[in-house]
Scaffold this active site. Structure first.
Site, PDB file in Angstrom:
ATOM      1  N   GLY A  12       0.812  -1.216   0.000  1.00  0.00           N
ATOM      2  CA  GLY A  12       0.000   0.000   0.000  1.00  0.00           C
ATOM      3  C   GLY A  12       0.839   1.257   0.000  1.00  0.00           C
ATOM      4  CG  ASP A  13       0.159   4.050   2.103  1.00  0.00           C
ATOM      5  OD1 ASP A  13      -0.962   4.440   1.719  1.00  0.00           O
ATOM      6  OD2 ASP A  13       0.389   3.640   3.253  1.00  0.00           O
ATOM      7  CE  LYS A  16      -3.015   1.892  -3.877  1.00  0.00           C
ATOM      8  NZ  LYS A  16      -2.004   1.817  -2.812  1.00  0.00           N
ATOM      9  CE  LYS A  18       4.107  11.435  -9.668  1.00  0.00           C
ATOM     10  NZ  LYS A  18       5.384  12.035  -9.424  1.00  0.00           N
ATOM     11  N   GLY A  40      -5.858   5.946   1.465  1.00  0.00           N
ATOM     12  CA  GLY A  40      -5.514   7.362   1.458  1.00  0.00           C
ATOM     13  C   GLY A  40      -4.706   7.606   0.202  1.00  0.00           C
ATOM     14  CG  HIS A  41      -5.782   6.369  -3.115  1.00  0.00           C
ATOM     15  ND1 HIS A  41      -6.557   5.663  -3.983  1.00  0.00           N
ATOM     16  CD2 HIS A  41      -5.224   5.464  -2.286  1.00  0.00           C
ATOM     17  CE1 HIS A  41      -6.477   4.368  -3.693  1.00  0.00           C
ATOM     18  NE2 HIS A  41      -5.679   4.221  -2.662  1.00  0.00           N
ATOM     19  CB  THR A 128      -7.504   2.033   8.835  1.00  0.00           C
ATOM     20  OG1 THR A 128      -8.650   1.313   8.358  1.00  0.00           O
ATOM     21  CG2 THR A 128      -6.328   1.814   7.892  1.00  0.00           C
ATOM     22  CD  GLN A 222      -7.300  -0.968   0.943  1.00  0.00           C
ATOM     23  OE1 GLN A 222      -8.173  -1.521   0.289  1.00  0.00           O
ATOM     24  NE2 GLN A 222      -7.429   0.263   1.370  1.00  0.00           N
ATOM     25  CE  LYS A 329       7.267   8.748  -1.303  1.00  0.00           C
ATOM     26  NZ  LYS A 329       6.503   8.588  -0.062  1.00  0.00           N
ATOM     27  CG  LEU A 330      14.702   6.570  -8.827  1.00  0.00           C
ATOM     28  CD1 LEU A 330      15.003   5.159  -8.302  1.00  0.00           C
ATOM     29  CD2 LEU A 330      14.898   6.600 -10.348  1.00  0.00           C
TER      30      LEU A 330
HETATM   31  P1  GDP Z   1      -1.351   5.563  -2.578  1.00  0.00           P
HETATM   32  O1  GDP Z   1      -2.163   5.157  -1.392  1.00  0.00           O
HETATM   33  O2  GDP Z   1      -0.713   4.390  -3.249  1.00  0.00           O
HETATM   34  O3  GDP Z   1      -2.097   6.421  -3.548  1.00  0.00           O
HETATM   35  O4  GDP Z   1      -0.137   6.435  -2.006  1.00  0.00           O
HETATM   36  P2  GDP Z   1      -0.212   7.569  -0.854  1.00  0.00           P
HETATM   37  O5  GDP Z   1      -0.819   8.781  -1.424  1.00  0.00           O
HETATM   38  O6  GDP Z   1      -0.803   7.007   0.392  1.00  0.00           O
HETATM   39  O7  GDP Z   1       1.325   7.753  -0.519  1.00  0.00           O
HETATM   40  C1  GDP Z   1       2.263   8.114  -1.482  1.00  0.00           C
HETATM   41  C2  GDP Z   1       2.950   9.419  -1.041  1.00  0.00           C
HETATM   42  O8  GDP Z   1       4.084   9.639  -1.834  1.00  0.00           O
HETATM   43  C3  GDP Z   1       2.065  10.625  -1.217  1.00  0.00           C
HETATM   44  O9  GDP Z   1       2.380  11.570  -0.236  1.00  0.00           O
HETATM   45  C4  GDP Z   1       2.478  11.152  -2.603  1.00  0.00           C
HETATM   46  O10 GDP Z   1       2.263  12.549  -2.748  1.00  0.00           O
HETATM   47  C5  GDP Z   1       3.941  10.830  -2.603  1.00  0.00           C
HETATM   48  N1  GDP Z   1       4.535  10.511  -3.913  1.00  0.00           N
HETATM   49  C6  GDP Z   1       3.989   9.808  -4.941  1.00  0.00           C
HETATM   50  N2  GDP Z   1       4.909   9.637  -5.918  1.00  0.00           N
HETATM   51  C7  GDP Z   1       6.050  10.247  -5.500  1.00  0.00           C
HETATM   52  C8  GDP Z   1       7.358  10.365  -6.049  1.00  0.00           C
HETATM   53  O11 GDP Z   1       7.664   9.884  -7.130  1.00  0.00           O
HETATM   54  N3  GDP Z   1       8.285  11.054  -5.296  1.00  0.00           N
HETATM   55  C9  GDP Z   1       7.977  11.593  -4.085  1.00  0.00           C
HETATM   56  N4  GDP Z   1       8.934  12.240  -3.418  1.00  0.00           N
HETATM   57  N5  GDP Z   1       6.743  11.486  -3.542  1.00  0.00           N
HETATM   58  C10 GDP Z   1       5.810  10.794  -4.227  1.00  0.00           C
HETATM   59  P1  IMO Z   2      -3.867   2.712   0.255  1.00  0.00           P
HETATM   60  O1  IMO Z   2      -4.988   2.479  -0.733  1.00  0.00           O
HETATM   61  C1  IMO Z   2      -1.468   1.037   3.474  1.00  0.00           C
HETATM   62  C2  IMO Z   2      -3.448  -1.810   6.149  1.00  0.00           C
HETATM   63  C3  IMO Z   2      -3.641  -1.392   7.596  1.00  0.00           C
HETATM   64  C4  IMO Z   2      -3.549  -2.750   8.270  1.00  0.00           C
HETATM   65  C5  IMO Z   2      -4.250  -3.662   7.274  1.00  0.00           C
HETATM   66  C6  IMO Z   2      -5.705  -3.949   7.597  1.00  0.00           C
HETATM   67  O2  IMO Z   2      -3.712   4.104   0.687  1.00  0.00           O
HETATM   68  O3  IMO Z   2      -2.608   2.065  -0.243  1.00  0.00           O
HETATM   69  P2  IMO Z   2      -7.925  -2.485   7.393  1.00  0.00           P
HETATM   70  O4  IMO Z   2      -8.301  -1.202   8.052  1.00  0.00           O
HETATM   71  O5  IMO Z   2      -7.926  -2.438   5.902  1.00  0.00           O
HETATM   72  O6  IMO Z   2      -8.697  -3.664   7.928  1.00  0.00           O
HETATM   73  O7  IMO Z   2      -6.386  -2.715   7.860  1.00  0.00           O
HETATM   74  O8  IMO Z   2      -4.162  -3.021   6.025  1.00  0.00           O
HETATM   75  N1  IMO Z   2      -3.995  -0.861   5.155  1.00  0.00           N
HETATM   76  C7  IMO Z   2      -3.249  -0.060   4.394  1.00  0.00           C
HETATM   77  N2  IMO Z   2      -1.922   0.150   4.391  1.00  0.00           N
HETATM   78  N3  IMO Z   2      -2.245   1.655   2.582  1.00  0.00           N
HETATM   79  C8  IMO Z   2      -3.577   1.420   2.539  1.00  0.00           C
HETATM   80  O9  IMO Z   2      -4.375   1.908   1.573  1.00  0.00           O
HETATM   81  C9  IMO Z   2      -4.134   0.574   3.508  1.00  0.00           C
HETATM   82  N4  IMO Z   2      -5.396   0.155   3.786  1.00  0.00           N
HETATM   83  C10 IMO Z   2      -5.282  -0.719   4.780  1.00  0.00           C
HETATM   84  O10 IMO Z   2      -2.635  -0.517   8.008  1.00  0.00           O
HETATM   85  O11 IMO Z   2      -2.208  -3.160   8.346  1.00  0.00           O
HETATM   86 MG    MG Z   3      -2.250   5.517   0.673  1.00  0.00          MG
END
Ligand code: GDP
Ligand code: IMO
Ligand code: MG
Length: 424
Positions: A12-13, A16, A18, A40-41, A128, A222, A329-330
């Site tokens: 996760g995170d 995606k 972006k 959280g996107h 969460t 996720q 995030k390279l």
């Molecule tokens: P998602 O859940 O997969 O959409 O990712 P999140 O938004 O939770 O977390 C990704 C974080 O990395 C966010 O704060 C983005 O703004 C940031 N981000 C995405 N791509 C890049 C990148 O290439 N470089 C940097 N420095 N930050 C990035």
């Molecule tokens: P995005 O879409 C990162 C993790 C939680 C926990 C596990 C189960 O932003 O990538 P839940 O509340 O879903 O039952 O929690 O999954 N988790 C995530 N970790 N990014 C997420 O979403 C997540 N959604 C759930 O931290 O370990």
């Molecule tokens: Mg996220």
């Protein structure tokens, strides 16, 4: 076959949102197919940060119809808060569609999530606490309430009341104070009324769009290793983020899909408990967390961090039929003297190249690394692949060699335009 799936290839995170924002330029429908407001996107446009939990990340474009499909579990307070926040920032959500078949989250789901976590004691999943697991459990138990039920508000009120009373008994059994049934019914009937204009038969909508030749983007939340079946059970979420889940969760068929993009960071993070072979508990790990700003978008929790794991990525290619990888995030690796990539695991002294299917075995493997020189250059302004330093190119070449699919996009900053694109 104009359907593209975007799926997280790690825990996760990965960034995606972006990449979805980038791909949204050429798609008309952007569709969330699973998960809920545990996601959280983040998209950053001209320094403005948009953190989306339920509304698809394509919403920032006027030409995009955002769709919350049947596989999503919808928390109405969050949805309306998000719509109000976006509209307050001049982003229209008027075209948003919510599937009749999507299940709703209620306060008792959040109560049960907290009770279940407390009961696990030291063995918490680290959810969460948004009620995601209990909402999907109710769906599987066939007692869930679906979004389409709001078309008849009297019946909806009766159903919500009956469910709240039944769940209150369980909450009290667990020693927790009961929820206020009247308050919940009143509040959710008001939400239900507000939801009515958004409700749609999204399966028909998407198939008719396909027939017209529209481009559809399926937005995973996720990630592969949080998948209920293929992730590190029980430290997973309660849905199927993997590409197969995109079909079940949207009603599009496997043969409608042509492109499946796996998103990975240039390193690995995880939030919550569970095995993590390449986790770094040293100064390098601290650097990844600090420079990468690795704090959860939804819960603010500090993420765990480690080197890139190509054993996981190879498994993600298999599980999702990935056609390509977008690596984000390279730039976070810019300052490192040397950079490591995990290419295999050692299990009881033996080298293995596959991803073990048991979480307890995964917790015991030792990563085998290939070490590269760092590039020690600021990549944030680089836009052309040809301008990347040799060391960064070597890093990407190792990923492609290990994983077996091309890396087509590389992120070098959080802003919408901070990326490099390889065109075929
Ligand atoms: P998602 O859940 O997969 O959409 O990712 P999140 O938004 O939770 O977390 C990704 C974080 O990395 C966010 O704060 C983005 O703004 C940031 N981000 C995405 N791509 C890049 C990148 O290439 N470089 C940097 N420095 N930050 C990035
Ligand atoms: P995005 O879409 C990162 C993790 C939680 C926990 C596990 C189960 O932003 O990538 P839940 O509340 O879903 O039952 O929690 O999954 N988790 C995530 N970790 N990014 C997420 O979403 C997540 N959604 C759930 O931290 O370990
Ligand atoms: Mg996220």
């Amino acid at each position: 076959m104009p359907v593209t799936v975007v799926v997280g290839a790690q825990w996760g995170d990965e960034g995606k949102a972006k990449i979805i924002d980038l791909l949204s330029k050429e798609h008309t429908y952007v569709v969330r197919y699973q998960g809920g407001h545990n996601a959280g996107h983040t998209v950053v446009v001209d320094g403005e940060k948009y953190a989306l939990q339920l509304v698809p990340s394509g919403v920032l474009y006027d030409h995009v119809v955002p769709v919350i499909a049947n596989g999503v579990v919808v928390d109405l307070p969050t949805l309306f808060h998000e719509i109000d926040t976006l509209e307050g920032r001049e982003i229209s959500c008027a075209d948003l569609k919510v599937s009749t078949l999507a299940h709703l989250i209620f306060p008792w789901h959040q109560a049960h999530d907290a009770i279940a976590e407390a009961m696990r004691g030291d063995d918490k999943i680290g959810t969460t606490l948004k009620g995601i697991g209990p909402a999907y459990a109710d769906k599987a138990r066939r007692v869930g309430v679906r979004a389409g039920e709001v078309v008849d508000l009297d019946r909806f009120a009766e159903t919500v009341r009956a469910r709240a009373i039944a769940e209150n008994a369980l909450i009290e059994q667990a020693g927790e104070p009961p929820l206020d049934v009247d308050e919940i019914v009143e509040r959710f009937v008001a939400y239900g009324r507000r939801l009515q204009p958004y409700i749609a038969d999204t399966v028909t909508l998407l198939h008719e769009a396909l027939a017209r030749g529209a481009q559809i983007l399926l937005e995973g939340a996720q990630a592969t290793f949080l998948d209920l079946d293929h992730g590190t059970y029980p430290y997973v979420t309660s849905s199927n983020p993997t590409a197969g889940g995109a079909c079940a969760g949207s009603g599009l068929g496997p043969r409608d899909i042509s492109r499946i993009v796996g998103i990975t960071k240039a390193y690995t993070t995880r939030v919550g408990a569970g095995p993590f072979p390449t986790e770094l508990l040293d100064a390098d790990g601290e650097t990844l967390i600090d420079v990468g700003k690795e704090f959860g978008t939804v819960t603010g929790r500090r993420r765990r961090a480690g080197w890139l794991d190509c054993v996981m990525l190879r498994q993600a290619v298999r599980l999702n039929s990935l056609t390509e990888i977008a690596l984000t995030k390279l730039d976070i690796l810019d300052g490192f003297e040397s950079v490591k990539v995990c290419t295999g695991y050692r299990l009881d002294g033996e080298l293995i190249h596959h991803y073990p299917d048991r979480s307890d075995v995964l917790a015991r493997v030792e990563p085998v690394y290939e070490t590269l020189s760092g590039w020690r250059t600021d990549l944030s302004e680089v836009r052309e692949p040809g301008d990347l330093p040799d060391e960064a190119r070597a890093f990407l070449a190792i990923v492609e060699r290990e994983v077996g699919v091309p890396v087509n996009v590389v992120g070098v900053g959080a802003e919408r335009d901070d990326y490099l694109l390889w065109t075929a």
